[in-house]
Scaffold this motif. Structure first.
Motif, PDB file in Angstrom:
ATOM      1  N   GLY A  82     -36.145 -19.065 -30.687  1.00  7.57           N
ATOM      2  CA  GLY A  82     -37.402 -18.420 -30.303  1.00  7.57           C
ATOM      3  C   GLY A  82     -38.435 -18.551 -31.401  1.00  7.57           C
ATOM      4  N   THR A 102     -47.064 -22.455 -24.949  1.00  6.83           N
ATOM      5  CA  THR A 102     -46.781 -22.565 -23.508  1.00  6.83           C
ATOM      6  C   THR A 102     -45.862 -23.759 -23.251  1.00  6.83           C
ATOM      7  OG1 THR A 102     -48.971 -21.651 -23.065  1.00  6.83           O
ATOM      8  CG2 THR A 102     -47.862 -22.723 -21.221  1.00  6.83           C
ATOM      9  N   ASN A 105     -42.019 -23.314 -24.124  1.00  5.50           N
ATOM     10  CA  ASN A 105     -41.287 -22.430 -23.211  1.00  5.50           C
ATOM     11  C   ASN A 105     -40.075 -21.741 -23.847  1.00  5.50           C
ATOM     12  OD1 ASN A 105     -40.662 -21.185 -20.776  1.00  5.50           O
ATOM     13  ND2 ASN A 105     -39.420 -22.905 -20.062  1.00  5.50           N
ATOM     14  N   PRO A 107     -38.803 -17.931 -25.979  1.00  9.35           N
ATOM     15  CA  PRO A 107     -39.237 -16.541 -26.196  1.00  9.35           C
ATOM     16  C   PRO A 107     -40.210 -16.470 -27.379  1.00  9.35           C
ATOM     17  CG  PRO A 107     -36.836 -16.667 -26.014  1.00  9.35           C
ATOM     18  CD  PRO A 107     -37.342 -18.080 -26.064  1.00  9.35           C
ATOM     19  N   ILE A 109     -42.588 -13.703 -29.741  1.00 11.02           N
ATOM     20  CA  ILE A 109     -43.097 -12.374 -30.115  1.00 11.02           C
ATOM     21  C   ILE A 109     -44.269 -12.590 -31.071  1.00 11.02           C
ATOM     22  CG2 ILE A 109     -42.627 -10.141 -31.204  1.00 11.02           C
ATOM     23  CD1 ILE A 109     -40.912 -10.421 -28.763  1.00 11.02           C
ATOM     24  N   ALA A 132     -47.174 -14.491 -25.166  1.00 13.01           N
ATOM     25  CA  ALA A 132     -46.147 -13.717 -25.879  1.00 13.01           C
ATOM     26  C   ALA A 132     -45.357 -12.835 -24.907  1.00 13.01           C
ATOM     27  CB  ALA A 132     -46.802 -12.850 -26.951  1.00 13.01           C
ATOM     28  N   ASP A 133     -44.042 -12.768 -25.120  1.00 14.84           N
ATOM     29  CA  ASP A 133     -43.213 -11.837 -24.346  1.00 14.84           C
ATOM     30  C   ASP A 133     -43.452 -10.414 -24.819  1.00 14.84           C
ATOM     31  OD1 ASP A 133     -41.336 -13.638 -22.708  1.00 14.84           O
ATOM     32  OD2 ASP A 133     -41.314 -14.528 -24.703  1.00 14.84           O
ATOM     33  N   GLY A 134     -43.789 -10.265 -26.094  1.00  8.14           N
ATOM     34  CA  GLY A 134     -44.075  -8.944 -26.651  1.00  8.14           C
ATOM     35  C   GLY A 134     -45.010  -9.086 -27.835  1.00  8.14           C
ATOM     36  N   LEU A 154     -34.073 -11.240 -26.524  1.00 11.93           N
ATOM     37  CA  LEU A 154     -34.642 -12.211 -25.574  1.00 11.93           C
ATOM     38  C   LEU A 154     -33.830 -13.509 -25.581  1.00 11.93           C
ATOM     39  CD1 LEU A 154     -38.470 -11.708 -26.256  1.00 11.93           C
ATOM     40  CD2 LEU A 154     -37.200 -11.010 -24.219  1.00 11.93           C
ATOM     41  N   LYS A 157     -30.559 -12.945 -23.787  1.00 15.03           N
ATOM     42  CA  LYS A 157     -30.799 -12.874 -22.346  1.00 15.03           C
ATOM     43  C   LYS A 157     -30.915 -14.274 -21.754  1.00 15.03           C
ATOM     44  CE  LYS A 157     -34.180 -10.262 -20.009  1.00 15.03           C
ATOM     45  NZ  LYS A 157     -35.243  -9.267 -20.205  1.00 15.03           N
ATOM     46  N   ARG A 158     -31.626 -15.152 -22.432  1.00 12.89           N
ATOM     47  CA  ARG A 158     -31.748 -16.544 -21.942  1.00 12.89           C
ATOM     48  C   ARG A 158     -30.406 -17.252 -21.940  1.00 12.89           C
ATOM     49  NH1 ARG A 158     -37.074 -20.051 -22.594  1.00 12.89           N
ATOM     50  NH2 ARG A 158     -38.553 -18.340 -22.421  1.00 12.89           N
TER      51      ARG A 158
END
Ligand code: DQA
Length: 161
Positions: A82, A102, A105, A107, A109, A132-134, A154, A157-158
């Protein structure tokens, strides 16, 4: 929390690129009332320690050049892991960094040491926030460690998906 993955010989930890933009090399000396007293080296040390506990590797970098950030982000394409990014002033101006984030692709932050929404209006918009995811704002150097905790989840999770 540690991400779940085989820990056998040869199992490589996921890498988190921690990308820092312009003027962040001056941390500790630059407007300490706004950005705190910790230097970027202090932040890197704290991140290494936290990442180790989370079972992550880090690639911690800083540049004053926009293209360097784009190149580092592109370099993570297809590599997993990430990205944690404090793009500094480029957060507010760089469509190139947004496009690179972008494209890869992964995660993401976004971190800002200062609470940018309490500051000048030109700092209220961030292109990075679109992808951003967060976003972690206003917590100073601690924000980087919190970002590592968040990205570990994150990434896990992926990997489970
Ligand atoms: C910053 C906020 C930006 O507006 C500023 O240009 C920076 C640092 C922060 O960490 O608070 O260089 O990203």
């Amino acid at each position: 929390m540690t991400t779940q993955r085989p820990k056998g010989r040869g199992a490589k930890p996921p890498i988190v690129l921690i990308a820092n933009g312009p003027n962040l090399n001056l941390l500790g000396r630059r407007e300490p009332a706004v950005y705190g007293k910790a230097s970027l080296a202090d932040i890197e040390r704290a991140c290494r320690k936290r990442a180790q506990g989370l079972g992550l590797g880090i690639d911690f970098r800083q540049s004053n050049q926009e293209g360097d950030l784009v190149d580092w982000i592109q370099g993570r394409m297809g590599q997993g892991g990430g990205i944690i990014i404090n793009a500094g002033a480029y957060s507010h101006s760089s469509i190139a960094i947004l496009d690179a984030l972008t494209a890869v692709n992964l995660p993401v932050i976004e971190v800002h040491l200062s609470q940018i929404h309490r500051r000048e209006p030109f700092r209220h918009h961030s292109y990075v926030s679109r992808v951003a995811d967060g976003v972690i704002l206003g917590l100073g150097a601690q924000g980087y460690e919190l970002a590592l905790d968040a990205i570990a989840r994150l990434i896990a999770k992926r990997e489970d998906a």
